[in-house]
Design an enzyme around this catalytic site. Sequence first.
Site, mmCIF file in Angstrom:
data_model
loop_
_atom_site.group_PDB
_atom_site.id
_atom_site.type_symbol
_atom_site.label_atom_id
_atom_site.label_comp_id
_atom_site.label_asym_id
_atom_site.label_seq_id
_atom_site.Cartn_x
_atom_site.Cartn_y
_atom_site.Cartn_z
ATOM 1 N N HIS A 77 6.445 9.876 0.714
ATOM 2 C CA HIS A 77 5.247 10.574 1.196
ATOM 3 C C HIS A 77 5.073 11.948 0.549
ATOM 4 O O HIS A 77 4.062 12.609 0.801
ATOM 5 C CB HIS A 77 5.234 10.736 2.726
ATOM 6 C CG HIS A 77 5.110 9.456 3.473
ATOM 7 N ND1 HIS A 77 4.652 9.389 4.769
ATOM 8 C CD2 HIS A 77 5.376 8.173 3.119
ATOM 9 C CE1 HIS A 77 4.649 8.130 5.186
ATOM 10 N NE2 HIS A 77 5.094 7.377 4.190
ATOM 11 N N ASP A 79 0.853 -1.197 0.000
ATOM 12 C CA ASP A 79 0.000 0.000 0.000
ATOM 13 C C ASP A 79 0.885 1.242 0.000
ATOM 14 O O ASP A 79 2.052 1.198 0.401
ATOM 15 C CB ASP A 79 -0.946 0.001 1.191
ATOM 16 C CG ASP A 79 -0.241 0.261 2.511
ATOM 17 O OD1 ASP A 79 0.688 -0.508 2.838
ATOM 18 O OD2 ASP A 79 -0.600 1.222 3.221
ATOM 19 N N GLU A 106 -0.160 -0.479 5.763
ATOM 20 C CA GLU A 106 0.822 0.118 6.672
ATOM 21 C C GLU A 106 0.700 1.627 6.720
ATOM 22 O O GLU A 106 0.791 2.241 7.793
ATOM 23 C CB GLU A 106 2.235 -0.293 6.237
ATOM 24 C CG GLU A 106 3.327 0.070 7.251
ATOM 25 C CD GLU A 106 3.862 1.484 7.109
ATOM 26 O OE1 GLU A 106 4.465 1.988 8.070
ATOM 27 O OE2 GLU A 106 3.669 2.100 6.032
#
Length: 454
Positions: free
Chosen positions: A423, A92, A156
């Site tokens: 991210h 993920d 996660e």
Amino acid sequence: MSQNPIAETIASLMPRAKQELTELVAFQSVADWAQFPQSESEGAANWVADALRAEGFQNVSLLDTPDGTQSVYGFLPGPEGAPTVLLYAHYDVQPPLDDAAWISPAFELTERDGRWYGRGAADCKGGFIMHLLALRALKANGGVPVNVKVIVEGSEEQGTGGLQQYAEAHPELLTADTVVIGDAGNFRLGLPTVTATLRGMTLIKVKIDTLGGNLHSGMFGGVAPDALAALIRLLDSLRAADGSTTVDGLASDAVWEGLQYPEADFRADAKVLDGVELIGEGTIADRLWARPAVTVLGIDCPPVVGATPSVHASAGALISLRVPPGVDTAEAIKLLEAHLVAHTPWQAHLELEVVGQGQPFQADTSSPAYASMAAAMQVAYPGQEMQVAGMGGSIPLCNTLTTLYPEAEMLLIGLSEPEAQIHAVNESVSPQELERLSVAEALFLVNYAESKRG
């Protein structure tokens, strides 16, 4: 890289690795069905399962975890009497954030300036490819010398704890002598690093109500309690004037004794604008790896466009607290909730909801597995000694595994060095780092098997 048979094999496999990572990155596997179709995550899970089957793994399973996602498990038997190593990654990913800010599409692996760009390329789809490369190289050079379990998580990034809950309910599934978590990264590109500590985390939703409904700011402003103003004041109580996190009762003065992070390097890595001060006190490593950190992740309030002259009746926020090693997350949550209650102004009505949490982690760096990894990294990174660093982020599964299997050794490696920008927009992976770490992991498995035989 000085060549040996394993390194030569992995070098020859890199074009295949790029194609496989291209296929895996193409799945928009954000484990939030409000943002992306569940079918995208299911497609990624099936891709991972098929890859394990193709490598001869047994008992390959899609595990339905309590949070509604799937983790992928497989077992590859090794020689009789060999130790068992658990390899972890997650498929993920974080959402792409601002699609327009990506130079190339987020879910299309794109080579540019010697790096491969795409969401999940480093965090952590590339980590799964790293495991595959290491195992393939061993199979091509005499066989895999250990029993291997692979677990690839599906949620996660959401912090919803599905795999942790599944492991707690099925403790026999992931038993191992050593666990290699492929979800960390080198401190600097080309500097081999094992991560020894992780901060824990919690997410708390905050909602403040002060009125039965919004009011005209001219007729009522200055007397009627404004929920948005109350929220701003409450959030400000979580920081000192220098920006340090201040949660009543939560220590924020711990010192990091290991590898240090030069301020100039941090400013460059974080892209801090010229003239802007860093927050907090102590060394960069103290603040990142040894102390708590509060971040306001979002605020519910009217946007500027379309705003009306109103005193607001309600406002909300999502707060993240990173919990340093040595502090119990449950205790940190109690302290944070008590702080928020105590600092809510004007006796406004306050609602708190914990929506995610994970414990901090601290590894035993004196274990035989660390010696095996250090020797492997010296070969994979000629002229470099393995470094031991902390990481400010959280991998909640680490503490679950430590609790379930207290005798297991735990190592954290991975592809998320600073240039990877995980991210953020334009996430990327260095193919050279993928190659070197795959070599290191393969040699580690050889070294570790020999240490157990000795």
